[in-house]
Design a protein around this motif. Structure first.
Motif, PDB file in Angstrom:
ATOM      1  N   ALA A 462       0.831  -1.208   0.000  1.00  0.00           N
ATOM      2  CA  ALA A 462       0.000   0.000   0.000  1.00  0.00           C
ATOM      3  C   ALA A 462       0.865   1.258   0.000  1.00  0.00           C
ATOM      4  CB  ALA A 462      -0.927  -0.007   1.209  1.00  0.00           C
ATOM      5  N   ASP A 463       0.349   2.316  -0.607  1.00  0.00           N
ATOM      6  CA  ASP A 463       1.113   3.553  -0.780  1.00  0.00           C
ATOM      7  C   ASP A 463       1.549   4.187   0.531  1.00  0.00           C
ATOM      8  OD1 ASP A 463       0.877   3.294  -3.508  1.00  0.00           O
ATOM      9  OD2 ASP A 463      -0.871   4.616  -3.670  1.00  0.00           O
ATOM     10  N   HIS A 464       0.728   4.027   1.601  1.00  0.00           N
ATOM     11  CA  HIS A 464       1.055   4.692   2.862  1.00  0.00           C
ATOM     12  C   HIS A 464       2.023   3.881   3.726  1.00  0.00           C
ATOM     13  CE1 HIS A 464      -2.109   1.909   4.102  1.00  0.00           C
ATOM     14  NE2 HIS A 464      -1.757   2.102   5.369  1.00  0.00           N
ATOM     15  N   LEU A 465       2.463   2.716   3.224  1.00  0.00           N
ATOM     16  CA  LEU A 465       3.391   1.863   3.953  1.00  0.00           C
ATOM     17  C   LEU A 465       4.763   1.891   3.298  1.00  0.00           C
ATOM     18  CD1 LEU A 465       1.027  -1.210   4.499  1.00  0.00           C
ATOM     19  CD2 LEU A 465       1.430   0.704   6.072  1.00  0.00           C
ATOM     20  N   HIS A 466       5.764   1.422   4.007  1.00  0.00           N
ATOM     21  CA  HIS A 466       7.116   1.370   3.449  1.00  0.00           C
ATOM     22  C   HIS A 466       7.847   0.127   3.932  1.00  0.00           C
ATOM     23  CE1 HIS A 466       7.848   3.496   7.348  1.00  0.00           C
ATOM     24  NE2 HIS A 466       8.931   2.751   7.373  1.00  0.00           N
ATOM     25  N   GLU A 467       8.883  -0.239   3.209  1.00  0.00           N
ATOM     26  CA  GLU A 467       9.738  -1.350   3.596  1.00  0.00           C
ATOM     27  C   GLU A 467      10.296  -1.077   4.989  1.00  0.00           C
ATOM     28  OE1 GLU A 467      13.967  -3.355   2.106  1.00  0.00           O
ATOM     29  OE2 GLU A 467      12.895  -1.915   0.828  1.00  0.00           O
ATOM     30  N   THR A 468      10.353  -2.119   5.827  1.00  0.00           N
ATOM     31  CA  THR A 468      10.845  -1.901   7.186  1.00  0.00           C
ATOM     32  C   THR A 468      11.980  -2.885   7.501  1.00  0.00           C
ATOM     33  OG1 THR A 468       9.099  -3.315   8.135  1.00  0.00           O
ATOM     34  CG2 THR A 468       8.632  -0.950   7.962  1.00  0.00           C
ATOM     35  N   VAL A 469      11.863  -3.625   8.572  1.00  0.00           N
ATOM     36  CA  VAL A 469      12.916  -4.531   9.022  1.00  0.00           C
ATOM     37  C   VAL A 469      13.170  -5.618   7.976  1.00  0.00           C
ATOM     38  CG1 VAL A 469      13.483  -6.256  10.782  1.00  0.00           C
ATOM     39  CG2 VAL A 469      12.432  -4.078  11.449  1.00  0.00           C
ATOM     40  N   PRO A 470      14.412  -5.852   7.591  1.00  0.00           N
ATOM     41  CA  PRO A 470      14.717  -6.847   6.549  1.00  0.00           C
ATOM     42  C   PRO A 470      14.265  -8.249   6.935  1.00  0.00           C
ATOM     43  CG  PRO A 470      16.622  -5.436   6.980  1.00  0.00           C
ATOM     44  CD  PRO A 470      15.615  -5.131   8.056  1.00  0.00           C
ATOM     45  N   GLY A 471      13.960  -9.044   5.924  1.00  0.00           N
ATOM     46  CA  GLY A 471      13.676 -10.457   6.130  1.00  0.00           C
ATOM     47  C   GLY A 471      12.272 -10.903   5.785  1.00  0.00           C
ATOM     48  N   HIS A 472      11.354  -9.951   5.549  1.00  0.00           N
ATOM     49  CA  HIS A 472       9.969 -10.345   5.352  1.00  0.00           C
ATOM     50  C   HIS A 472       9.761 -11.127   4.058  1.00  0.00           C
ATOM     51  CE1 HIS A 472       5.560  -9.767   4.618  1.00  0.00           C
ATOM     52  NE2 HIS A 472       5.566 -10.180   5.865  1.00  0.00           N
ATOM     53  N   GLU A 473      10.418 -10.704   2.998  1.00  0.00           N
ATOM     54  CA  GLU A 473      10.260 -11.397   1.710  1.00  0.00           C
ATOM     55  C   GLU A 473      10.777 -12.827   1.810  1.00  0.00           C
ATOM     56  OE1 GLU A 473      10.909 -10.486  -3.046  1.00  0.00           O
ATOM     57  OE2 GLU A 473      12.108  -9.401  -1.560  1.00  0.00           O
ATOM     58  N   LYS A 474      11.912 -13.016   2.487  1.00  0.00           N
ATOM     59  CA  LYS A 474      12.452 -14.365   2.681  1.00  0.00           C
ATOM     60  C   LYS A 474      11.493 -15.213   3.512  1.00  0.00           C
ATOM     61  CE  LYS A 474      16.332 -16.962   4.615  1.00  0.00           C
ATOM     62  NZ  LYS A 474      17.602 -16.905   5.376  1.00  0.00           N
ATOM     63  N   PHE A 475      10.905 -14.599   4.534  1.00  0.00           N
ATOM     64  CA  PHE A 475       9.946 -15.319   5.370  1.00  0.00           C
ATOM     65  C   PHE A 475       8.778 -15.826   4.532  1.00  0.00           C
ATOM     66  CE2 PHE A 475       6.069 -15.499   7.875  1.00  0.00           C
ATOM     67  CZ  PHE A 475       6.440 -16.253   8.971  1.00  0.00           C
ATOM     68  N   GLN A 476       8.243 -14.975   3.666  1.00  0.00           N
ATOM     69  CA  GLN A 476       7.126 -15.389   2.807  1.00  0.00           C
ATOM     70  C   GLN A 476       7.522 -16.568   1.924  1.00  0.00           C
ATOM     71  OE1 GLN A 476       5.545 -12.010   0.633  1.00  0.00           O
ATOM     72  NE2 GLN A 476       4.037 -11.651   2.245  1.00  0.00           N
ATOM     73  N   GLU A 477       8.726 -16.533   1.373  1.00  0.00           N
ATOM     74  CA  GLU A 477       9.195 -17.624   0.513  1.00  0.00           C
ATOM     75  C   GLU A 477       9.281 -18.934   1.302  1.00  0.00           C
ATOM     76  OE1 GLU A 477      12.902 -16.179  -0.919  1.00  0.00           O
ATOM     77  OE2 GLU A 477      12.008 -14.739  -2.326  1.00  0.00           O
ATOM     78  N   MET A 478       9.783 -18.852   2.528  1.00  0.00           N
ATOM     79  CA  MET A 478       9.882 -20.042   3.377  1.00  0.00           C
ATOM     80  C   MET A 478       8.495 -20.585   3.700  1.00  0.00           C
ATOM     81  SD  MET A 478      12.808 -18.523   5.914  1.00  0.00           S
ATOM     82  CE  MET A 478      12.615 -19.778   7.160  1.00  0.00           C
ATOM     83  N   TYR A 479       7.584 -19.692   3.997  1.00  0.00           N
ATOM     84  CA  TYR A 479       6.224 -20.103   4.326  1.00  0.00           C
ATOM     85  C   TYR A 479       5.561 -20.793   3.128  1.00  0.00           C
ATOM     86  CZ  TYR A 479       1.287 -19.838   5.480  1.00  0.00           C
ATOM     87  OH  TYR A 479      -0.031 -20.158   5.689  1.00  0.00           O
ATOM     88  N   ASP A 480       5.679 -20.176   1.963  1.00  0.00           N
ATOM     89  CA  ASP A 480       5.049 -20.733   0.761  1.00  0.00           C
ATOM     90  C   ASP A 480       5.568 -22.136   0.466  1.00  0.00           C
ATOM     91  OD1 ASP A 480       3.564 -18.424   0.418  1.00  0.00           O
ATOM     92  OD2 ASP A 480       4.961 -17.532  -1.018  1.00  0.00           O
TER      93      ASP A 480
END
Length: 548
Positions: A462-480
């Motif tokens: 969403a436009d009002h949000l921004h990238e924050t603490v690293p690692g979230h994309e990797k977490f999603q990949e592990m979960y999937d």
């Protein structure tokens, strides 16, 4: 005079059948007001109390955490193709409250509506990697997955816990509801196949349901009318139970369990539940996170991590457990139950998180300015403000100043999801089901609508949000990868790795799982048979109600 006596006897004959009072109102006291009665977009516990009585689930869980079809719309199911396909055999002769017949087409509509990204359904991720939904015949549905999905039924016990008629969601409202999701025409006027029909909703006062005369299960429900009384004050809620003005209450404080248990005409039960107490952390702003301008600033990332680790080790969970819950809780070593095989052996070995010396070390590394005050939002209901106050005192011992800000539940979650203007929020979360991956999804996975503003840069952010603490994309990949892994041990190891990741990064502070404390009047027979660790209020199990 003779005619009067005959009329009175006739009236008594209508009211009394075998000593059971017919037509009485059952009153259920609940501490918070529901948010949304559309099962596809509700996220709160109070709405679930109504939904499980207005709708029927496609599948459900029993008190032993096992899949059951007792009051479900599925009567049988078959797995095929190495768990890449499931065939649901549905109940026949079931009607919706609007008089239409329930068929497989309704279930297909429910699944596809949630899968449609335009609908922004909060539990769509629980449905799994669905490839195709096929209506085989009027009462048979086939669902094919892209990969094996052995947890489908467990997940669907939450994702499909209320089936609505085809087309039932209607148009979305222009404004978002309490949890940040636009409502539907079912949000305030629900239509299901469940044992009770919706009558009215008087905000701040009560919600009324009435018996559905065409319910498919014989002899259910045993009550003609149910009023859910909204009573936010816990003392008033308990007083209502004791006096008999309500027959069931949704939650009983642990401190009052022993007293209430000894009272005449009141039944109680205690079981380890699925409610986890959480300190949510704002990762989108200091001191626990980073601003948009600090993205890529490794020093800022490390400062924020040390502040989160300080909090993780500074909170004395045992003190909270004893003071607020009278020992009736299980301290967490990570996101999942401490004694479960699905909890990482590494986290189990690490032991209890409270460690004052480590807390001081991380606070020093963070370089925290002790003149700055940390704000803790807490829902002004139940025990949340008390918990925040205990944490306030615990942090004060480290020289950290804390302001506790009591707010209503709606305000807390609006601010938590939609703004960066907060630091810590104290609330709880009821698990969707008994799979650890489900909580990892609800608590951590979503890029938007994330409890802790743990985001990564992506086209859907969403436009009002921004990238924050690293690692979230990797977490999603592990979960999937984990949710479609057919080998149980391999899936378990992937779950452990994710648990270790979110604990090491202290994405949030998962504190403890509580024991559910149930209390109801002895005049409500059979209610206890329907209790589960999910903290539900399933009134279909009531076999007899002898008045109030």
């Amino acid at each position: 005079m003779k005619n009067y006596k005959i009329g009175l006897i006739a009236l008594l004959g209508v009211l009394l059948v075998g000593g059971v009072v017919i037509g009485k109102e059952l009153h259920v006291g609940i501490g918070t007001e529901p948010w949304d009665l559309d099962p596809a977009i509700r996220t709160d516990t109070a709405s679930g109390y109504l939904i499980e009585n207005i709708y029927d689930p496609i599948i459900e869980l029993d008190r032993n955490r096992e899949v059951t079809t007792k009051f479900a719309l599925t009567r049988e199911y078959d797995w095929k193709n190495n768990k890449k396909t499931i065939v649901l055999h549905l109940r026949e002769g079931v009607k919706f409250h609007d008089g239409t017949d329930f068929t497989a087409a309704d279930v297909k509509y429910n699944i596809n509506w949630q899968l449609n990204p335009d609908n922004n359904a909060p539990n769509a991720g629980l449905l799994g990697p669905i490839e195709n939904v096929e209506v085989v015949d009027e009462y048979t549905l086939r669902v094919d997955f892209e990969k094996p999905f052995p947890q489908a039924l467990m997940r669907w016990s939450r994702a499909l816990d209320g089936i609505v008629p085809e087309g039932g969601h209607g148009n979305r409202s222009k404004e978002k509801g309490v949890a940040g999701f636009a409502g539907t025409q079912l949000s305030r006027n629900p239509v299901g196949t469940g044992p009770f029909e919706f009558v009215d909703w008087v905000s701040g006062s009560h919600i009324t349901l009435k018996k559905f005369d065409d319910y498919w299960a014989e002899g259910v429900p045993a009550v003609d009318k149910v009023v859910f009384d909204i009573i936010p004050d816990q003392s008033a809620l308990e007083a209502a139970l004791i006096s008999g003005s309500v027959d069931i209450i949704d939650k009983l404080p642990h401190k009052d369990f022993a007293t209430i248990k000894r009272m005449p005409n009141i039944e109680t039960e205690k079981m380890l539940g699925t409610l986890t107490e959480v300190a949510y952390l704002n990762l989108g702003a200091p001191p626990f996170g980073i601003t948009e301008e600090q993205v890529g600033d490794q020093e800022a990332v490390e400062r924020a991590l040390n502040m989160r680790k300080f909090l993780y080790h500074a909170i004395n969970r045992e003190e909270i457990k004893e003071q607020l819950f009278y020992g009736m809780a299980e301290i967490q070593h990570g996101p999942w139950y401490p004694n479960s095989d699905w909890t990482s052996p590494k986290l189990k070995k690490a032991g209890r998180p409270y460690n004052p010396e480590l807390a001081r070390q991380h606070l020093e590394k963070a370089g925290y300015d002790k003149d700055e005050e940390i704000r803790i939002m807490a829902t002004k209901a139940q025990w949340f403000v008390d918990m925040a106050t205990i944490i306030q005192e615990q942090l004060r011992q480290f020289g950290v100043s804390v302001e506790v800000i009591p707010v209503d539940k709606a305000t807390l979650f609006d601010r938590l999801y939609e703004t960066f203007d907060w630091e810590i929020a104290i609330e709880d979360w009821g698990l969707n089901d008994f799979t650890p991956s489900s909580w990892l999804w609800s608590g951590y996975y979503r890029n938007n609508h994330n409890h802790n503003h743990w985001h990564h840069e992506s086209p859907d952010l969403a436009d009002h949000l921004h990238e924050t603490v690293p690692g979230h994309e990797k977490f999603q990949e592990m979960y999937d990868k984990a949710v479609v892994e057919p080998d149980t041990q391999k899936r378990k190891e992937l779950i452990w790795e994710m648990e270790e990741m979110v604990t090491d990064k202290v994405i949030q502070v998962d504190m403890m799982y509580l024991y559910n404390i149930y209390a109801w009047r002895s005049t409500v027979k059979g209610f206890g048979d329907g209790l589960t660790p999910m903290g539900n209020l399933n009134l279909a199990y009531i076999t007899e109600f002898t008045g109030n």
